[in-house]
Design a protein around this motif. Sequence first.
Motif, PDB file in Angstrom:
ATOM      1  N   ILE A  51      69.942   3.231  34.548  1.00 10.22           N
ATOM      2  CA  ILE A  51      70.202   4.666  34.717  1.00 10.22           C
ATOM      3  C   ILE A  51      69.279   5.473  33.812  1.00 10.22           C
ATOM      4  N   SER A  55      66.506   8.184  34.987  1.00 14.95           N
ATOM      5  CA  SER A  55      66.577   9.559  34.489  1.00 14.95           C
ATOM      6  C   SER A  55      65.322   9.993  33.745  1.00 14.95           C
ATOM      7  N   ASP A  56      64.553   9.052  33.245  1.00 15.09           N
ATOM      8  CA  ASP A  56      63.355   9.370  32.466  1.00 15.09           C
ATOM      9  C   ASP A  56      62.200   9.756  33.387  1.00 15.09           C
ATOM     10  N   THR A  57      61.834  11.034  33.368  1.00 12.12           N
ATOM     11  CA  THR A  57      60.773  11.511  34.251  1.00 12.12           C
ATOM     12  C   THR A  57      59.380  11.101  33.771  1.00 12.12           C
ATOM     13  N   ARG A  64      60.433   4.591  39.412  1.00 10.70           N
ATOM     14  CA  ARG A  64      61.863   4.896  39.347  1.00 10.70           C
ATOM     15  C   ARG A  64      62.569   4.434  40.613  1.00 10.70           C
ATOM     16  N   VAL A  83      74.512  10.073  39.411  1.00 11.47           N
ATOM     17  CA  VAL A  83      73.081  10.317  39.201  1.00 11.47           C
ATOM     18  C   VAL A  83      72.337  10.246  40.533  1.00 11.47           C
ATOM     19  N   GLU A  86      73.013  13.297  42.603  1.00 12.72           N
ATOM     20  CA  GLU A  86      72.285  14.444  42.053  1.00 12.72           C
ATOM     21  C   GLU A  86      70.830  14.460  42.543  1.00 12.72           C
TER      22      GLU A  86
END
Length: 138
Positions: A51, A55-57, A64, A83, A86
Amino acid sequence: MKRILLFIGIGFTILIVSLFIAMRIWIGHGIKDRIALAEKQYPGKAEDALIAYLSDTNNSPKERSDVAIWTLGQIRSKKALPVLYELYKDDPEGKTCKGRHDSVLCQYEIHKAIVSIEHNWLGAKEKNWFGSWSRLNK
């Protein structure tokens, strides 16, 4: 003639079973490799690391999608559902990301992950392709 048909049938059955087992092993290794990659960069259990990876762009959208989204779907991570929802843009066919996986997250992959988690395909309640959840929550 009957004997030949019997041998062909047995051979075909063995081939199908062997292919299924090989596929399970191949997917299982893919899951383990991607979890190891995420755990190298982020602390916590497998789900938490995946996760965090998602979430880390700083990770590319293609990475990803491949590492986090695919694996979270394979392990059926209920924890990842908020997540994933979203990030999901209601595009089950992935038309908005076609040919643009270097710049946007794959909507088709997100859709498949959500469906896999919510519907527990193949009757896999608390299991993934490679074994039980306990292996992932070390």
